[in-house]
Scaffold this motif. Structure first.
Motif, PDB file in Angstrom:
ATOM      1  N   PRO A   1      40.313  10.182  21.595  1.00  0.00           N
ATOM      2  CA  PRO A   1      39.365  11.082  20.932  1.00  0.00           C
ATOM      3  C   PRO A   1      40.048  12.231  20.188  1.00  0.00           C
ATOM      4  O   PRO A   1      39.601  12.623  19.099  1.00  0.00           O
ATOM      5  CB  PRO A   1      38.503  11.600  22.089  1.00  0.00           C
ATOM      6  CG  PRO A   1      38.615  10.553  23.139  1.00  0.00           C
ATOM      7  CD  PRO A   1      40.008  10.023  23.030  1.00  0.00           C
TER       8      PRO A   1
ATOM      9  N   ASP B   1      32.213  15.978  20.465  1.00  0.00           N
ATOM     10  CA  ASP B   1      30.924  15.652  21.059  1.00  0.00           C
ATOM     11  C   ASP B   1      31.084  14.550  22.121  1.00  0.00           C
ATOM     12  O   ASP B   1      31.905  13.643  21.954  1.00  0.00           O
ATOM     13  CB  ASP B   1      29.963  15.168  19.962  1.00  0.00           C
ATOM     14  CG  ASP B   1      28.573  14.910  20.487  1.00  0.00           C
ATOM     15  OD1 ASP B   1      27.807  15.875  20.616  1.00  0.00           O
ATOM     16  OD2 ASP B   1      28.270  13.730  20.790  1.00  0.00           O
ATOM     17  N   PRO B   2      30.329  14.608  23.217  1.00  0.00           N
ATOM     18  CA  PRO B   2      30.441  13.580  24.265  1.00  0.00           C
ATOM     19  C   PRO B   2      30.279  12.153  23.742  1.00  0.00           C
ATOM     20  O   PRO B   2      30.986  11.238  24.190  1.00  0.00           O
ATOM     21  CB  PRO B   2      29.309  13.950  25.231  1.00  0.00           C
ATOM     22  CG  PRO B   2      29.142  15.426  25.068  1.00  0.00           C
ATOM     23  CD  PRO B   2      29.398  15.691  23.613  1.00  0.00           C
ATOM     24  N   MET B   3      29.361  11.942  22.785  1.00  0.00           N
ATOM     25  CA  MET B   3      29.188  10.587  22.246  1.00  0.00           C
ATOM     26  C   MET B   3      30.434  10.141  21.491  1.00  0.00           C
ATOM     27  O   MET B   3      30.860   8.986  21.588  1.00  0.00           O
ATOM     28  CB  MET B   3      27.971  10.523  21.317  1.00  0.00           C
ATOM     29  CG  MET B   3      27.702   9.110  20.799  1.00  0.00           C
ATOM     30  SD  MET B   3      26.390   9.039  19.575  1.00  0.00           S
ATOM     31  CE  MET B   3      24.990   9.497  20.590  1.00  0.00           C
ATOM     32  N   THR B   4      31.038  11.066  20.749  1.00  0.00           N
ATOM     33  CA  THR B   4      32.278  10.757  20.046  1.00  0.00           C
ATOM     34  C   THR B   4      33.366  10.395  21.051  1.00  0.00           C
ATOM     35  O   THR B   4      34.080   9.399  20.896  1.00  0.00           O
ATOM     36  CB  THR B   4      32.738  11.970  19.208  1.00  0.00           C
ATOM     37  OG1 THR B   4      31.729  12.288  18.248  1.00  0.00           O
ATOM     38  CG2 THR B   4      34.044  11.670  18.488  1.00  0.00           C
ATOM     39  N   TYR B   5      33.478  11.218  22.091  1.00  0.00           N
ATOM     40  CA  TYR B   5      34.520  11.013  23.105  1.00  0.00           C
ATOM     41  C   TYR B   5      34.358   9.658  23.800  1.00  0.00           C
ATOM     42  O   TYR B   5      35.301   8.871  23.891  1.00  0.00           O
ATOM     43  CB  TYR B   5      34.454  12.143  24.131  1.00  0.00           C
ATOM     44  CG  TYR B   5      35.621  12.165  25.087  1.00  0.00           C
ATOM     45  CD1 TYR B   5      36.735  12.950  24.831  1.00  0.00           C
ATOM     46  CD2 TYR B   5      35.604  11.394  26.258  1.00  0.00           C
ATOM     47  CE1 TYR B   5      37.819  12.971  25.702  1.00  0.00           C
ATOM     48  CE2 TYR B   5      36.679  11.405  27.132  1.00  0.00           C
ATOM     49  CZ  TYR B   5      37.782  12.201  26.852  1.00  0.00           C
ATOM     50  OH  TYR B   5      38.846  12.202  27.706  1.00  0.00           O
ATOM     51  N   GLU B   6      33.136   9.388  24.266  1.00  0.00           N
ATOM     52  CA  GLU B   6      32.894   8.155  25.017  1.00  0.00           C
ATOM     53  C   GLU B   6      33.052   6.913  24.142  1.00  0.00           C
ATOM     54  O   GLU B   6      33.622   5.906  24.583  1.00  0.00           O
ATOM     55  CB  GLU B   6      31.490   8.202  25.624  1.00  0.00           C
ATOM     56  CG  GLU B   6      31.326   9.278  26.697  1.00  0.00           C
ATOM     57  CD  GLU B   6      29.877   9.610  26.988  1.00  0.00           C
ATOM     58  OE1 GLU B   6      28.988   8.874  26.500  1.00  0.00           O
ATOM     59  OE2 GLU B   6      29.626  10.618  27.692  1.00  0.00           O
ATOM     60  N   THR B   7      32.572   6.980  22.907  1.00  0.00           N
ATOM     61  CA  THR B   7      32.664   5.821  22.019  1.00  0.00           C
ATOM     62  C   THR B   7      34.106   5.561  21.621  1.00  0.00           C
ATOM     63  O   THR B   7      34.541   4.404  21.530  1.00  0.00           O
ATOM     64  CB  THR B   7      31.796   6.026  20.759  1.00  0.00           C
ATOM     65  OG1 THR B   7      30.468   6.360  21.148  1.00  0.00           O
ATOM     66  CG2 THR B   7      31.781   4.766  19.905  1.00  0.00           C
TER      67      THR B   7
ATOM     68  N   ARG C   1      36.699   6.140  23.429  1.00  0.00           N
ATOM     69  CA  ARG C   1      37.305   5.478  24.591  1.00  0.00           C
ATOM     70  C   ARG C   1      36.888   4.010  24.663  1.00  0.00           C
ATOM     71  O   ARG C   1      37.703   3.126  24.981  1.00  0.00           O
ATOM     72  CB  ARG C   1      36.893   6.208  25.875  1.00  0.00           C
ATOM     73  CG  ARG C   1      37.560   7.567  26.064  1.00  0.00           C
ATOM     74  CD  ARG C   1      39.053   7.450  26.135  1.00  0.00           C
ATOM     75  NE  ARG C   1      39.713   8.686  26.560  1.00  0.00           N
ATOM     76  CZ  ARG C   1      40.997   8.919  26.409  1.00  0.00           C
ATOM     77  NH1 ARG C   1      41.769   7.997  25.842  1.00  0.00           N
ATOM     78  NH2 ARG C   1      41.535  10.042  26.820  1.00  0.00           N
ATOM     79  N   GLU C   2      35.618   3.732  24.377  1.00  0.00           N
ATOM     80  CA  GLU C   2      35.143   2.338  24.382  1.00  0.00           C
ATOM     81  C   GLU C   2      35.910   1.485  23.382  1.00  0.00           C
ATOM     82  O   GLU C   2      36.158   0.296  23.608  1.00  0.00           O
ATOM     83  CB  GLU C   2      33.655   2.299  24.032  1.00  0.00           C
ATOM     84  CG  GLU C   2      32.724   2.841  25.108  1.00  0.00           C
ATOM     85  CD  GLU C   2      31.287   2.961  24.605  1.00  0.00           C
ATOM     86  OE1 GLU C   2      30.986   2.341  23.547  1.00  0.00           O
ATOM     87  OE2 GLU C   2      30.485   3.661  25.242  1.00  0.00           O
TER      88      GLU C   2
ATOM     89  N   LYS D   1      24.025   5.198  19.285  1.00  0.00           N
ATOM     90  CA  LYS D   1      25.134   5.746  18.493  1.00  0.00           C
ATOM     91  C   LYS D   1      24.631   6.537  17.287  1.00  0.00           C
ATOM     92  O   LYS D   1      25.371   6.768  16.330  1.00  0.00           O
ATOM     93  CB  LYS D   1      26.052   4.611  18.014  1.00  0.00           C
ATOM     94  CG  LYS D   1      26.575   3.707  19.120  1.00  0.00           C
ATOM     95  CD  LYS D   1      27.428   4.453  20.131  1.00  0.00           C
ATOM     96  CE  LYS D   1      28.012   3.504  21.169  1.00  0.00           C
ATOM     97  NZ  LYS D   1      28.761   4.225  22.226  1.00  0.00           N
TER      98      LYS D   1
END
Length: 345
Positions: free
Chosen positions: A279, A265-271, A273-274, A203
């Motif tokens: 997002p 950013d993909p990390m922002t998007y995925e986190t 969602r987690e 992260k």
């Protein structure tokens, strides 16, 4: 840098001794800084229009020392202030720093803050020219005033957007807010079980977006190189929704944003969602990204259309059309600001 290894009471130095100790490594770099630290007032000499902005950071309101390192705090305190100068299409050149310190902080802790301040000054070519120190009964207080300049014809305000202008934003949005949620989660886990270590693996980007944001001086330089004068500009400190509404209100215009165009950013998007978060909502209402949101004339589109660090996310409309976002499912939603409010309890 400082060399004290042990815990030193600030009272051992006194106010003037403390200021001298903390500022001894700071060097004057700008011709506009005639006199910096060491007299009753700084002396500056500008030919351009002068830009001035002040931010106040309060412990427990704007930052939590449970997970904010002091060096990062010093760096961020400078950065968030420089961002306001860049949002006027100006160049920041000087800062003053005032701090209120409670008795729980030894000299070494204050040195850490100033290491971060010095790092930001060196990276962005900023002169520290003054400030103040005081004791505080309410925890740590940091106030930074940034000073910059721009030619009169280059200064950008929030009120210049015109119907048909393209809405652009630098970088990506929502990362700082999602990073904050991770830090808050790990804090709660630690409070429940102090034996557990924070789980921040993978992260890094979003944690840095929260703890160590970067003012976008490079975008100001890039626009100058492209010979683009934005019609309006603001920095994204309180969330995209809040900032575009500021531009539209002061310009007396409406806007249309497109959800699919908002850079996340993909990390922002995925986190997000987690964590069970949307997002897009994080980007709209999170804040603290310190990217630049600006509008340009359609005739300038070809100059920046291929720049990967600038996204065109919508356009300005007439006032009666209101402020709306078209979702990925092609449904229009009214934009409402739900971002940071400094006076919320």
């Amino acid at each position: 840098m400082f060399e004290n290894k042990e815990r030193t009471a600030i009272s051992d130095l006194g106010e003037f001794g403390l200021i001298k100790h903390l500022t001894t490594n700071f060097k004057i770099q700008h011709e506009t800084s005639v006199k910096g630290v060491g007299d009753d007032a700084a002396v500056l000499n500008f030919k351009d229009q002068l830009l001035v902005s002040t931010d106040l950071l309060l412990e427990g309101i704007h930052f939590d020392l449970a997970y904010v390192p002091l060096m990062h705090l010093g760096y961020k305190a400078v950065q968030v202030n420089l961002s306001d100068i860049y949002a006027m299409n100006g160049i920041a050149t000087q800062i003053t720093v005032s701090i209120g310190i409670s008795s729980k902080f030894p000299l070494e802790a204050v040195e850490e803050i100033y290491k971060g301040i010095e790092l930001a000054c060196n990276k962005f070519n900023i002169d520290l020219i003054g400030g103040d120190t005081s004791s505080s009964k309410q925890g740590l207080v940091i106030s930074v005033t940034s000073i910059g300049h721009a030619a009169a014809e280059d200064v950008c305000y929030r009120n210049g957007a015109e119907e048909g202008d393209l809405i652009c934003v630098s970088g990506d949005l929502g990362g700082a807010y999602v990073g904050l949620q991770i830090l808050e989660r790990e804090k709660q886990i630690f409070l429940e079980n102090p034996q557990l270590q924070p789980d921040l693996e993978g992260k890094d980007y979003i944690i840095e977006r929260q703890l160590k944001p970067e003012g976008r001086r490079d975008i100001v330089d890039l626009l100058a190189q492209m010979k683009i004068k934005p019609t309006s500009m603001i920095d994204v400190s309180d969330g995209l929704a809040s900032e575009i509404l500021h531009i539209c209100t002061q310009s007396e215009k409406g806007c249309t944003l497109y959800e699919e165009k908002i850079p996340i950013d993909p990390m922002t998007y995925e986190t997000a969602r987690e964590l069970g978060l949307d997002p897009t909502v994080c980007a709209l209402n999170g804040g603290e990204d310190y990217e630049l949101l600006f509008t340009i004339k359609q005739s300038d589109y070809t100059k920046l259309k291929n720049d990967v660090d600038i996204s065109i996310i919508g356009h300005i409309t007439d006032k009666n059309s209101g402020c709306n976002m078209i979702s990925k499912s092609n449904i229009s939603h009214e934009i409402k600001a739900q971002g940071w409010n400094a006076f919320k309890g």
